[in-house]
Write a protein that holds these residues in place. Sequence first.
Motif, PDB file in Angstrom:
ATOM      1  N   ASN A  53       9.830 -34.173 -21.045  1.00 45.01           N
ATOM      2  CA  ASN A  53       8.664 -34.838 -20.380  1.00 45.01           C
ATOM      3  C   ASN A  53       8.853 -35.136 -18.555  1.00 45.01           C
ATOM      4  O   ASN A  53      10.309 -35.516 -18.437  1.00 45.01           O
ATOM      5  CB  ASN A  53       8.837 -35.747 -21.366  1.00 45.01           C
ATOM      6  N   LEU A  54       8.204 -35.099 -17.924  1.00 45.99           N
ATOM      7  CA  LEU A  54       8.634 -35.863 -16.475  1.00 45.99           C
ATOM      8  C   LEU A  54       8.332 -37.270 -16.200  1.00 45.99           C
ATOM      9  O   LEU A  54       7.456 -37.426 -17.334  1.00 45.99           O
ATOM     10  CB  LEU A  54       7.042 -34.890 -15.910  1.00 45.99           C
ATOM     11  N   THR A  55       9.163 -37.373 -15.668  1.00 42.01           N
ATOM     12  CA  THR A  55       8.782 -38.906 -15.524  1.00 42.01           C
ATOM     13  C   THR A  55       8.458 -39.845 -14.214  1.00 42.01           C
ATOM     14  O   THR A  55       8.990 -38.553 -13.088  1.00 42.01           O
ATOM     15  CB  THR A  55      10.215 -40.041 -16.203  1.00 42.01           C
ATOM     16  N   TYR A  98      16.560 -34.780  -2.714  1.00 41.32           N
ATOM     17  CA  TYR A  98      16.142 -34.226  -4.229  1.00 41.32           C
ATOM     18  C   TYR A  98      17.141 -32.663  -4.019  1.00 41.32           C
ATOM     19  O   TYR A  98      17.814 -32.613  -3.046  1.00 41.32           O
ATOM     20  CB  TYR A  98      14.639 -33.498  -4.823  1.00 41.32           C
ATOM     21  N   ARG A  99      17.482 -32.286  -5.681  1.00 42.55           N
ATOM     22  CA  ARG A  99      17.882 -31.039  -5.256  1.00 42.55           C
ATOM     23  C   ARG A  99      17.202 -29.625  -5.627  1.00 42.55           C
ATOM     24  O   ARG A  99      17.343 -28.263  -5.316  1.00 42.55           O
ATOM     25  CB  ARG A  99      18.795 -30.966  -6.432  1.00 42.55           C
ATOM     26  N   LEU A 100      15.920 -30.117  -6.364  1.00 44.66           N
ATOM     27  CA  LEU A 100      14.939 -29.293  -6.128  1.00 44.66           C
ATOM     28  C   LEU A 100      13.409 -29.939  -6.632  1.00 44.66           C
ATOM     29  O   LEU A 100      13.564 -31.211  -6.512  1.00 44.66           O
ATOM     30  CB  LEU A 100      14.676 -28.628  -7.647  1.00 44.66           C
ATOM     31  N   ASN A 136      11.454 -35.331 -12.793  1.00 47.53           N
ATOM     32  CA  ASN A 136      10.026 -36.662 -12.309  1.00 47.53           C
ATOM     33  C   ASN A 136       9.000 -35.840 -11.715  1.00 47.53           C
ATOM     34  O   ASN A 136       8.628 -34.595 -11.015  1.00 47.53           O
ATOM     35  CB  ASN A 136      10.641 -36.964 -10.765  1.00 47.53           C
ATOM     36  N   VAL A 137       7.890 -36.585 -11.407  1.00 48.40           N
ATOM     37  CA  VAL A 137       6.441 -36.074 -10.939  1.00 48.40           C
ATOM     38  C   VAL A 137       6.242 -37.359 -10.452  1.00 48.40           C
ATOM     39  O   VAL A 137       6.334 -38.736 -10.464  1.00 48.40           O
ATOM     40  CB  VAL A 137       5.659 -35.472 -11.662  1.00 48.40           C
ATOM     41  N   GLY A 158      10.280 -33.451  -8.488  1.00 44.83           N
ATOM     42  CA  GLY A 158      11.640 -33.032  -8.777  1.00 44.83           C
ATOM     43  C   GLY A 158      12.383 -33.521  -9.086  1.00 44.83           C
ATOM     44  O   GLY A 158      12.299 -34.163 -10.668  1.00 44.83           O
ATOM     45  N   THR A 159      14.087 -32.538  -8.977  1.00 42.85           N
ATOM     46  CA  THR A 159      15.190 -33.396  -9.437  1.00 42.85           C
ATOM     47  C   THR A 159      16.365 -34.325  -8.574  1.00 42.85           C
ATOM     48  O   THR A 159      16.562 -32.961  -7.278  1.00 42.85           O
ATOM     49  CB  THR A 159      16.044 -31.621  -9.907  1.00 42.85           C
TER      50      THR A 159
END
Length: 161
Positions: A53-55, A98-100, A136-137, A158-159
Amino acid sequence: MTVRPCAQLSKLALSALVLTAALFNVPATSAAPDLNRVIELTNEHRRAAGCANLTWNAALGTAAQRHADDMAANNYFSHNSRNGTTFGTRIRQAGYRYRLAAENIAAGYQTPEEVVSGWMASPGHRANILNCRLRNVGIGYGESSGSAYGTYWVQDFGTAR
């Protein structure tokens, strides 16, 4: 009278919505949809594909909301802001390192179900939703009855570093 934290948060959220509408002069066309529902639907698709899941991330939410409001207020539809700012820059300006990162945008959809279905029907948007490396979102929703599409949705992913 004791005010519960939920009531205080609701008052804060309502104040923020009123302030946002006033600052961007966005005429409302209807009540804003439940943005948490967008996350729920997105996570259903991710789980079905074997992703976590995205958080929710507040900075990503800020970047997404600002972009959705800007598109609605200024009647345009693009990943780049009218001044040329990219989603990566908007995310960093909101405080997310972010990395991504990735972004989905949509316009004209009325409900969370419609917008997530639209994104899933688009190969590029679907790839962002099903990218298991994203963690993440943040979701944004803007509307203006005087704009070409009426409703504008932004989903920033993002990450973190």
